[in-house]
Design a protein around this motif. Sequence first.
Motif, short mmCIF file in Angstrom:
data_model
loop_
_atom_site.label_atom_id
_atom_site.label_comp_id
_atom_site.label_asym_id
_atom_site.label_seq_id
_atom_site.Cartn_x
_atom_site.Cartn_y
_atom_site.Cartn_z
N MET A 5 0.83 -1.21 0.00
CA MET A 5 0.00 0.00 0.00
C MET A 5 0.86 1.26 0.00
SD MET A 5 -2.96 -1.11 -0.33
CE MET A 5 -3.72 0.50 -0.21
N GLY A 6 2.00 1.20 0.72
CA GLY A 6 2.88 2.36 0.75
C GLY A 6 3.40 2.72 -0.63
N TRP A 7 3.82 1.73 -1.38
CA TRP A 7 4.32 1.98 -2.74
C TRP A 7 3.19 2.44 -3.66
CZ3 TRP A 7 8.73 -1.44 -5.01
CH2 TRP A 7 9.85 -1.35 -4.17
N GLN A 8 2.01 1.85 -3.48
CA GLN A 8 0.89 2.23 -4.34
C GLN A 8 0.44 3.66 -4.04
OE1 GLN A 8 0.15 0.11 -6.76
NE2 GLN A 8 -1.21 1.67 -7.65
N ASP A 9 0.53 4.06 -2.77
CA ASP A 9 0.16 5.44 -2.41
C ASP A 9 1.08 6.46 -3.07
OD1 ASP A 9 -1.93 4.56 -0.88
OD2 ASP A 9 -0.87 4.71 1.04
N LEU A 10 2.31 6.09 -3.31
CA LEU A 10 3.22 7.00 -4.01
C LEU A 10 2.69 7.35 -5.39
CD1 LEU A 10 6.70 5.40 -3.19
CD2 LEU A 10 5.95 7.69 -2.53
N VAL A 11 1.97 6.44 -5.97
CA VAL A 11 1.44 6.62 -7.32
C VAL A 11 0.10 7.35 -7.30
CG1 VAL A 11 0.65 5.41 -9.39
CG2 VAL A 11 2.64 4.56 -8.12
N GLU A 12 -0.73 7.07 -6.31
CA GLU A 12 -2.13 7.49 -6.36
C GLU A 12 -2.42 8.80 -5.65
OE1 GLU A 12 -4.30 4.21 -4.83
OE2 GLU A 12 -3.97 2.95 -6.60
N LYS A 13 -1.66 9.17 -4.61
CA LYS A 13 -2.00 10.37 -3.86
C LYS A 13 -0.76 10.97 -3.21
CE LYS A 13 -3.13 7.86 0.41
NZ LYS A 13 -4.16 7.59 1.43
N GLY A 14 -0.90 12.22 -2.78
CA GLY A 14 0.19 12.88 -2.08
C GLY A 14 0.36 12.35 -0.67
N LEU A 15 1.60 12.08 -0.27
CA LEU A 15 1.90 11.56 1.05
C LEU A 15 2.48 12.66 1.93
CD1 LEU A 15 3.52 8.11 0.12
CD2 LEU A 15 1.18 8.56 0.87
N PRO A 16 2.32 12.56 3.24
CA PRO A 16 2.91 13.55 4.15
C PRO A 16 4.43 13.47 4.13
CG PRO A 16 1.98 11.73 5.40
CD PRO A 16 1.55 11.52 3.98
N HIS A 17 5.08 14.53 4.60
CA HIS A 17 6.53 14.61 4.49
C HIS A 17 7.24 13.52 5.29
CE1 HIS A 17 6.10 16.67 8.35
NE2 HIS A 17 7.37 16.41 8.55
N ASN A 18 6.62 13.06 6.41
CA ASN A 18 7.29 12.02 7.21
C ASN A 18 7.36 10.68 6.49
OD1 ASN A 18 4.59 11.45 7.35
ND2 ASN A 18 4.49 11.29 9.58
N ALA A 19 6.49 10.46 5.48
CA ALA A 19 6.54 9.21 4.71
C ALA A 19 7.72 9.19 3.74
CB ALA A 19 5.23 9.02 3.94
N LEU A 20 8.26 10.37 3.42
CA LEU A 20 9.35 10.46 2.45
C LEU A 20 10.65 10.95 3.08
CD1 LEU A 20 7.36 12.09 -0.49
CD2 LEU A 20 8.08 9.72 -0.31
N TRP A 21 10.62 11.24 4.37
CA TRP A 21 11.80 11.85 4.98
C TRP A 21 12.99 10.90 5.00
CZ3 TRP A 21 14.85 15.44 5.71
CH2 TRP A 21 15.80 15.44 6.71
N ASP A 22 12.78 9.62 5.34
CA ASP A 22 13.89 8.66 5.37
C ASP A 22 14.54 8.52 4.00
OD1 ASP A 22 13.69 8.19 8.04
OD2 ASP A 22 12.73 6.22 7.87
N LEU A 23 13.72 8.49 2.98
CA LEU A 23 14.25 8.37 1.61
C LEU A 23 15.07 9.60 1.24
CD1 LEU A 23 14.34 6.68 -0.96
CD2 LEU A 23 12.20 7.76 -1.67
N ALA A 24 14.56 10.79 1.58
CA ALA A 24 15.31 12.02 1.30
C ALA A 24 16.63 12.05 2.08
CB ALA A 24 14.45 13.23 1.67
N ARG A 25 16.58 11.61 3.31
CA ARG A 25 17.80 11.59 4.13
C ARG A 25 18.85 10.65 3.55
NH1 ARG A 25 19.36 8.59 8.56
NH2 ARG A 25 17.37 7.47 8.50
N ALA A 26 18.40 9.51 3.02
CA ALA A 26 19.34 8.56 2.40
C ALA A 26 19.96 9.15 1.15
CB ALA A 26 18.61 7.25 2.08
#
Length: 453
Positions: free
Chosen positions: A272-293
């Motif tokens: 569901m997390g990966w599918q949400d990336l495609v279907e709707k905007g996610l809050p910043h905390n859902a993408l923060w780890d990826l940005a930090r990496a």
Amino acid sequence: MYVVNLGVVAMVRRTSRSVRKYTSTHNSPKSNLHRPQPRPTRTIVTRSQCPTGGCFFHRLPSEVYHMILDKLSVLEISMFSMVSKEVTRSVVEYISTLAWRNNKIIQSFHPSTFPEQTSTIGHYRNLGLLFKRCTLLQPTKDRLKFIFSEFSQIPCFMLEQCLKPDCTGFISYGVFLQTLIAGWDELECHRVFNFVCDLTHLLQKIEIVVTGKPGVRWYQKLQLRLFCRQVLLDPWSNEAESQFWLMQLLKPWPLVSQAHLLLTLYGPLGTMGWQDLVEKGLPHNALWDLARAILLLFSKLEVKGQNSNSLVAIFKELIVIPQPWHVENVARLLVLCGSSLCYTVLASKAVNGRLLEISRLLVYIILVCEKDGYHMSWAVKMVQNLCKVFSTPPERFCFIQQLENMFSDVTREFFEFSVTGNRPEDRETFQSLSILLDSCARFHTKFLHIFLK
């Protein structure tokens, strides 16, 4: 008391040997013929009679020496092992015994309380210090072979062997490894990484995950994420150390697989997390780890094998897994990654003449700034810097005009979605429309203010 008794026994033995020597010298052979021979007695062989003797503790029987070590904590034994080479050798022999392993190497990683979990993690930190100190004089290859032979049979330390969701095995393993190799040079850390990969078949498991279809093997992906994060990446507080281990994980793979692995390790969890990336905007905390990496990986572009082109290529591959992301998620990830990365990605599109794509991204970047509370001047400065990419005034005017037109297009899209029904998601869309209008006003205010100065 035991040492004093040993001294007394030794003194009595020396005295008795001297008396026997004196009497045997002065007695006649005839008297010896009729004297009864003494029966053979069982003697205790002390550690001083062993070829490795030389230390005070080697005068003790092995059983007594181990009884003394049994009374010491793991941390105390680690300090004691540094007394001398002989003591180090004896400690290695001691911790190699089955009795010590069964007593000190804890294999229960499913604590019911937080204090128990903290105690287990602290114990493995002390074990890391013990093995670090007592193998200090051995070559790296021998150290690793000895150390990991003690832990290779623990199921909670291995991938896909433990099904408990609250297992602390990987965390304990990571603390142990971080303590063990802290301060080792880069060549030794390369050997550690290769050794861990061979022991756990890590590269083979990564290949299965990154080459598989999106949406499958979620248990394997979760196990891979937990192992890499908790054992190799997260224990390090130093960015350079974390960067080294992340580079080791990514380096064997092509850019497409690197992007897939980054999303597996740091992206939203589950199907569901990966599918949400495609279907709707996610809050910043859902993408923060990826940005930090991403920031960690490219904090120094002089890292061997990495440059700005590979940075842009990985980012492009990342935002189409499993399908092209919702534009708001792309914009939010760019904002979280900061000015440098955001400008690099957008400028690369500008050079290739992709004005429509840049304009849409910028509109959503402005929306994200308003939603997440960033200063609008950040977005204004980004537009100013992008204008410099275009060499002639007509090109710059065309860029600004395309951006203004995109504001209108996106506003219409939001409005069309908002009037399709009265569902909760429709109300959320209408709220986004309102925010967009507010952000548009703020943006143009800032923009005109700069030019009117």
